[in-house]
Design an enzyme around this catalytic site. Structure first.
Site, PDB file in Angstrom:
ATOM      1  N   ASP A   1       0.061 -17.729   4.924  1.00 43.08           N
ATOM      2  CA  ASP A   1       0.806 -17.312   6.106  1.00 43.08           C
ATOM      3  C   ASP A   1      -0.030 -17.441   7.390  1.00 43.08           C
ATOM      4  O   ASP A   1       0.379 -16.951   8.444  1.00 43.08           O
ATOM      5  CB  ASP A   1       1.379 -15.902   5.938  1.00 43.08           C
ATOM      6  CG  ASP A   1       0.354 -14.883   5.493  1.00 43.08           C
ATOM      7  OD1 ASP A   1       0.413 -14.458   4.329  1.00 43.08           O
ATOM      8  OD2 ASP A   1      -0.504 -14.515   6.302  1.00 43.08           O
TER       9      ASP A   1
ATOM     10  N   GLU B   1     -11.386 -18.056   2.298  1.00 40.63           N
ATOM     11  CA  GLU B   1     -10.186 -18.046   1.436  1.00 40.63           C
ATOM     12  C   GLU B   1      -9.369 -19.312   1.699  1.00 40.63           C
ATOM     13  O   GLU B   1      -9.220 -19.732   2.844  1.00 40.63           O
ATOM     14  CB  GLU B   1      -9.340 -16.805   1.752  1.00 40.63           C
ATOM     15  CG  GLU B   1      -8.143 -16.624   0.827  1.00 40.63           C
ATOM     16  CD  GLU B   1      -7.346 -15.353   1.144  1.00 40.63           C
ATOM     17  OE1 GLU B   1      -7.498 -14.792   2.247  1.00 40.63           O
ATOM     18  OE2 GLU B   1      -6.560 -14.936   0.273  1.00 40.63           O
TER      19      GLU B   1
ATOM     20  N   TYR C   1       2.485  -6.640  -6.457  1.00 41.04           N
ATOM     21  CA  TYR C   1       2.473  -7.474  -5.258  1.00 41.04           C
ATOM     22  C   TYR C   1       1.806  -8.820  -5.501  1.00 41.04           C
ATOM     23  O   TYR C   1       0.715  -8.900  -6.038  1.00 41.04           O
ATOM     24  CB  TYR C   1       1.724  -6.739  -4.139  1.00 41.04           C
ATOM     25  CG  TYR C   1       1.467  -7.579  -2.925  1.00 41.04           C
ATOM     26  CD1 TYR C   1       2.518  -7.985  -2.112  1.00 41.04           C
ATOM     27  CD2 TYR C   1       0.185  -7.992  -2.598  1.00 41.04           C
ATOM     28  CE1 TYR C   1       2.296  -8.769  -1.003  1.00 41.04           C
ATOM     29  CE2 TYR C   1      -0.052  -8.778  -1.480  1.00 41.04           C
ATOM     30  CZ  TYR C   1       1.006  -9.173  -0.696  1.00 41.04           C
ATOM     31  OH  TYR C   1       0.790  -9.950   0.409  1.00 41.04           O
TER      32      TYR C   1
ATOM     33  N   TRP D   1      -0.029  -0.654   0.526  1.00 38.57           N
ATOM     34  CA  TRP D   1       0.085  -1.760  -0.416  1.00 38.57           C
ATOM     35  C   TRP D   1      -1.224  -2.506  -0.418  1.00 38.57           C
ATOM     36  O   TRP D   1      -1.461  -3.397  -1.125  1.00 38.57           O
ATOM     37  CB  TRP D   1       1.275  -2.659  -0.097  1.00 38.57           C
ATOM     38  CG  TRP D   1       1.199  -3.300   1.230  1.00 38.57           C
ATOM     39  CD1 TRP D   1       1.694  -2.818   2.415  1.00 38.57           C
ATOM     40  CD2 TRP D   1       0.587  -4.550   1.541  1.00 38.57           C
ATOM     41  NE1 TRP D   1       1.415  -3.685   3.427  1.00 38.57           N
ATOM     42  CE2 TRP D   1       0.736  -4.759   2.920  1.00 38.57           C
ATOM     43  CE3 TRP D   1      -0.069  -5.500   0.775  1.00 38.57           C
ATOM     44  CZ2 TRP D   1       0.249  -5.887   3.553  1.00 38.57           C
ATOM     45  CZ3 TRP D   1      -0.556  -6.615   1.412  1.00 38.57           C
ATOM     46  CH2 TRP D   1      -0.396  -6.811   2.798  1.00 38.57           C
TER      47      TRP D   1
ATOM     48  N   HIS E   1      -6.058  -4.597  -2.101  1.00 37.70           N
ATOM     49  CA  HIS E   1      -4.954  -4.423  -1.139  1.00 37.70           C
ATOM     50  C   HIS E   1      -4.826  -3.020  -0.554  1.00 37.70           C
ATOM     51  O   HIS E   1      -3.719  -2.496  -0.432  1.00 37.70           O
ATOM     52  CB  HIS E   1      -3.617  -4.825  -1.777  1.00 37.70           C
ATOM     53  CG  HIS E   1      -3.378  -6.289  -1.756  1.00 37.70           C
ATOM     54  ND1 HIS E   1      -3.166  -6.975  -0.599  1.00 37.70           N
ATOM     55  CD2 HIS E   1      -3.349  -7.200  -2.753  1.00 37.70           C
ATOM     56  CE1 HIS E   1      -3.005  -8.253  -0.882  1.00 37.70           C
ATOM     57  NE2 HIS E   1      -3.117  -8.421  -2.183  1.00 37.70           N
TER      58      HIS E   1
ATOM     59  N   GLU F   1      -9.077  -8.361   6.936  1.00 39.49           N
ATOM     60  CA  GLU F   1      -7.981  -9.295   7.228  1.00 39.49           C
ATOM     61  C   GLU F   1      -6.963  -8.693   8.200  1.00 39.49           C
ATOM     62  O   GLU F   1      -6.231  -9.434   8.848  1.00 39.49           O
ATOM     63  CB  GLU F   1      -7.306  -9.785   5.937  1.00 39.49           C
ATOM     64  CG  GLU F   1      -6.570  -8.725   5.160  1.00 39.49           C
ATOM     65  CD  GLU F   1      -5.950  -9.260   3.869  1.00 39.49           C
ATOM     66  OE1 GLU F   1      -6.685  -9.862   3.066  1.00 39.49           O
ATOM     67  OE2 GLU F   1      -4.746  -9.086   3.677  1.00 39.49           O
TER      68      GLU F   1
ATOM     69  N   ASN G   1       2.436 -12.661  10.259  1.00 43.15           N
ATOM     70  CA  ASN G   1       3.414 -12.607   9.171  1.00 43.15           C
ATOM     71  C   ASN G   1       4.357 -11.412   9.275  1.00 43.15           C
ATOM     72  O   ASN G   1       3.910 -10.266   9.301  1.00 43.15           O
ATOM     73  CB  ASN G   1       2.629 -12.551   7.849  1.00 43.15           C
ATOM     74  CG  ASN G   1       3.486 -12.849   6.635  1.00 43.15           C
ATOM     75  OD1 ASN G   1       4.615 -13.295   6.758  1.00 43.15           O
ATOM     76  ND2 ASN G   1       2.929 -12.592   5.464  1.00 43.15           N
TER      77      ASN G   1
ATOM     78  N   ASP H   1      -8.784  -8.505  -5.052  1.00 39.79           N
ATOM     79  CA  ASP H   1      -8.233  -7.838  -3.866  1.00 39.79           C
ATOM     80  C   ASP H   1      -7.495  -6.571  -4.298  1.00 39.79           C
ATOM     81  O   ASP H   1      -6.536  -6.645  -5.065  1.00 39.79           O
ATOM     82  CB  ASP H   1      -7.264  -8.808  -3.172  1.00 39.79           C
ATOM     83  CG  ASP H   1      -6.811  -8.336  -1.804  1.00 39.79           C
ATOM     84  OD1 ASP H   1      -7.072  -7.165  -1.454  1.00 39.79           O
ATOM     85  OD2 ASP H   1      -6.192  -9.142  -1.081  1.00 39.79           O
TER      86      ASP H   1
ATOM     87  N   HIS I   1     -10.064 -14.395   5.976  1.00 41.86           N
ATOM     88  CA  HIS I   1      -8.715 -14.458   5.416  1.00 41.86           C
ATOM     89  C   HIS I   1      -8.184 -15.883   5.571  1.00 41.86           C
ATOM     90  O   HIS I   1      -8.355 -16.493   6.622  1.00 41.86           O
ATOM     91  CB  HIS I   1      -7.856 -13.482   6.232  1.00 41.86           C
ATOM     92  CG  HIS I   1      -6.504 -13.216   5.682  1.00 41.86           C
ATOM     93  ND1 HIS I   1      -5.454 -12.799   6.472  1.00 41.86           N
ATOM     94  CD2 HIS I   1      -6.008 -13.278   4.427  1.00 41.86           C
ATOM     95  CE1 HIS I   1      -4.386 -12.609   5.733  1.00 41.86           C
ATOM     96  NE2 HIS I   1      -4.688 -12.884   4.482  1.00 41.86           N
TER      97      HIS I   1
ATOM     98  N   ARG J   1     -13.793 -10.070   6.901  1.00 45.76           N
ATOM     99  CA  ARG J   1     -12.680 -10.999   6.651  1.00 45.76           C
ATOM    100  C   ARG J   1     -11.793 -11.288   7.864  1.00 45.76           C
ATOM    101  O   ARG J   1     -10.683 -11.784   7.732  1.00 45.76           O
ATOM    102  CB  ARG J   1     -11.828 -10.454   5.499  1.00 45.76           C
ATOM    103  CG  ARG J   1     -12.494 -10.744   4.175  1.00 45.76           C
ATOM    104  CD  ARG J   1     -11.726 -10.269   2.992  1.00 45.76           C
ATOM    105  NE  ARG J   1     -10.328 -10.615   2.927  1.00 45.76           N
ATOM    106  CZ  ARG J   1      -9.842 -11.836   2.717  1.00 45.76           C
ATOM    107  NH1 ARG J   1     -10.649 -12.856   2.572  1.00 45.76           N
ATOM    108  NH2 ARG J   1      -8.541 -12.039   2.653  1.00 45.76           N
TER     109      ARG J   1
ATOM    110  N   HIS K   1      -6.711 -18.915  -5.519  1.00 43.12           N
ATOM    111  CA  HIS K   1      -6.024 -17.730  -6.047  1.00 43.12           C
ATOM    112  C   HIS K   1      -5.468 -17.989  -7.434  1.00 43.12           C
ATOM    113  O   HIS K   1      -4.524 -18.769  -7.570  1.00 43.12           O
ATOM    114  CB  HIS K   1      -4.810 -17.416  -5.176  1.00 43.12           C
ATOM    115  CG  HIS K   1      -5.139 -16.693  -3.922  1.00 43.12           C
ATOM    116  ND1 HIS K   1      -4.272 -15.805  -3.356  1.00 43.12           N
ATOM    117  CD2 HIS K   1      -6.217 -16.725  -3.125  1.00 43.12           C
ATOM    118  CE1 HIS K   1      -4.813 -15.327  -2.253  1.00 43.12           C
ATOM    119  NE2 HIS K   1      -5.995 -15.874  -2.083  1.00 43.12           N
TER     120      HIS K   1
ATOM    121  N   ARG L   1     -10.153 -16.042  -6.839  1.00 43.43           N
ATOM    122  CA  ARG L   1      -9.667 -14.658  -6.812  1.00 43.43           C
ATOM    123  C   ARG L   1      -8.752 -14.450  -8.005  1.00 43.43           C
ATOM    124  O   ARG L   1      -7.906 -15.299  -8.290  1.00 43.43           O
ATOM    125  CB  ARG L   1      -8.898 -14.418  -5.506  1.00 43.43           C
ATOM    126  CG  ARG L   1      -8.548 -12.971  -5.270  1.00 43.43           C
ATOM    127  CD  ARG L   1      -7.699 -12.813  -4.008  1.00 43.43           C
ATOM    128  NE  ARG L   1      -6.283 -12.822  -4.344  1.00 43.43           N
ATOM    129  CZ  ARG L   1      -5.328 -12.281  -3.584  1.00 43.43           C
ATOM    130  NH1 ARG L   1      -5.641 -11.703  -2.432  1.00 43.43           N
ATOM    131  NH2 ARG L   1      -4.071 -12.318  -3.947  1.00 43.43           N
TER     132      ARG L   1
ATOM    133  N   GLU M   1     -12.204  -6.630  -2.540  1.00 39.22           N
ATOM    134  CA  GLU M   1     -11.605  -6.735  -1.202  1.00 39.22           C
ATOM    135  C   GLU M   1     -10.687  -5.557  -0.907  1.00 39.22           C
ATOM    136  O   GLU M   1      -9.944  -5.113  -1.793  1.00 39.22           O
ATOM    137  CB  GLU M   1     -10.821  -8.048  -1.149  1.00 39.22           C
ATOM    138  CG  GLU M   1     -10.016  -8.267   0.114  1.00 39.22           C
ATOM    139  CD  GLU M   1      -9.252  -9.581   0.053  1.00 39.22           C
ATOM    140  OE1 GLU M   1      -9.663 -10.487  -0.705  1.00 39.22           O
ATOM    141  OE2 GLU M   1      -8.239  -9.700   0.751  1.00 39.22           O
TER     142      GLU M   1
END
Ligand code: EZ4
Ligand code: CO
Length: 403
Positions: A317, A340, A159, A403, A213, A263, A37, A211, A313, A284, A122, A147, A237
């Site tokens: 994407d 996921e 995000y 992030w 992040h 991930e 991605n 998550d 993961h 993950r 999600h 999630r 996560e």
């Protein structure tokens, strides 16, 4: 079975995907996902310019040897671009082997260890009301695990949260990276109230995941894990940046909330310490970014020794090819945890014809030979590459933040 041709197709049916197509002299064709991605063309070039010319003429049946040839032969090891390119070749060769044998891939990997693959969806919300309504929709559709993410009050933008009642999640949506803001104090105050609202809405009969992040310091992550314990999260996560791994020792000292990470990992060397020191509960890593089915299987086998489970993961994407490959592997390994599943937006279905099914919270890869994905190159040509980037996160004073 000689490889006669291989080509890279970059297309954007709803979002960008990089697909490797490998042809053999017997007419069997295999496909692999090579999507990274926001850095798609780097992998496309690595494949087109460096690996495909060496792939043509090789024996398609020699999967492990081909993996070693490209991994060791490059001299430069690991890294997301290299490992995603090798993953695409590996996945395509497993697809070919399955089709040549007339067997679904999971049969070649040892056969099913379970009836179905537990997946999580999600749920998102600009407010707690939006989140709990979205969560309820997942529960109504049969999901056993969801999630939960919501906009942090006081922050202009969080995000992955569209807001205004829109709950679909598409992180990479700017021709230039969008800029989000981040403030940890507001988040740490908010996250337990989000879990409380979600438990209030759906009770304890569904697994809830979250998550972070990579945004916290180790002690902040320890505090969050502890604060969430009464709500029994399935996992927390990416609590801290994944590359600084001594952080996980500190997190472990403070909380029994299960920890998931990986991930962004691309090899067994990224998770060796985390797994063998039992610093995490779920790994993950994915087929597409961690060297393909052959390499991810080794990661999962290492994890099996230490009681660490898989939790790959599976964002939108990663193409449907990667998702199919994940489901075949998930079905077979003894230490599967959860998968996921974000799904794919239209018109991805015009390009990737899939055999996998969802029923009552579980998925199955299907029994078509190989991966069970039909890739339509003509359809892909109708959706040209469309550069998109993930956002950049800044603290309130303007500092770039994880992030
Ligand atoms: O941000 O896949 O758990 N899922 C995630 C994803 C990642 C994107 C990055 O490309 O964190 O949404
Ligand atoms: Co994540």
């Amino acid at each position: 079975m000689k490889i006669t041709d291989a080509r890279v197709v970059v297309s954007s049916p709803g979002r960008n995907y990089v697909t490797l197509v490998v042809e053999t002299e017997s007419g069997v064709v295999g496909v692999g996902d090579a999507t990274l991605n926001g850095r798609e063309l780097a992998v496309a070039s690595y494949l087109r310019d460096h690996l495909v010319p060496l792939l043509i003429g090789r024996d398609a049946s020699r999967i492990e040897d081909t993996w070693q040839y490209f991994y060791k032969g490059a001299y430069w090891r690991r890294g997301p671009v290299t490992m995603t390119a090798i993953a695409a070749i590996d996945t395509a060769l497993w697809d070919i082997k399955g089709k040549a044998a007339g067997l679904p891939l999971y049969q070649l990997l040892g056969g099913a260890s379970r009836d179905g693959v537990l997946v999580y969806g999600h749920a998102n919300g600009g407010t707690l009301e939006e989140l709990t309504a979205d969560l309820q929709r997942y529960v109504d559709r049969g999901y056993k695990a969801v999630r939960i993410q919501a906009a942090v009050p006081g922050l202009a933008k969080t995000y992955g949260i569209a807001g205004n009642g829109v709950t679909t999640y598409e992180p990479a949506n700017g021709a230039m990276p969008q800029e989000d803001t981040w403030e940890t104090t507001a988040y740490l105050d908010f996250a337990p109230t989000m879990f409380a609202a979600a438990r209030e809405a759906v009770g304890y009969g569904v697994h809830l995941l979250h998550d972070a992040h990579h945004r916290l310091t180790p002690i902040e992550a320890g505090r969050l894990g502890k604060a969430l314990e009464p709500y029994r999260p399935f996992w927390l996560e990416d609590p801290t940046p994944a590359e600084e791994q001594s952080a996980f020792r500190l997190i472990r000292q403070h909380t029994t909330t299960p920890i998931a990470v990986g991930e962004v990992f691309n090899s067994i060397w990224d998770c060796n310490t985390l797994i063998s020191e039992r610093l995490i509960d779920y790994i993950r890593a994915t087929v597409v970014h961690a060297g393909g089915i052959s390499h991810l299987r080794k990661i999962f086998s290492l994890a099996e020794l230490y009681g660490v489970r898989s939790g790959s993961h599976g964002a939108g994407d990663l193409s449907p090819i990667a998702h199919a490959a994940a489901l075949h592997l998930d079905l077979t390994i003894p230490n599967f945890g959860i998968q996921e599943y974000m799904g794919h937006r239209d018109p991805a279905g015009e390009v990737f014809g899939t055999q996998y099914t969802f029923s009552d919270g579980y998925m199955h890869p299907g029994d078509a030979p190989g991966l069970g994905v039909e890739f339509d190159e003509e359809a892909a040509a109708r959706f040209p590459y469309d550069p998109k980037y993930l956002p950049v996160n800044r603290r309130l004073d303007g500092t770039v933040h994880d992030w």
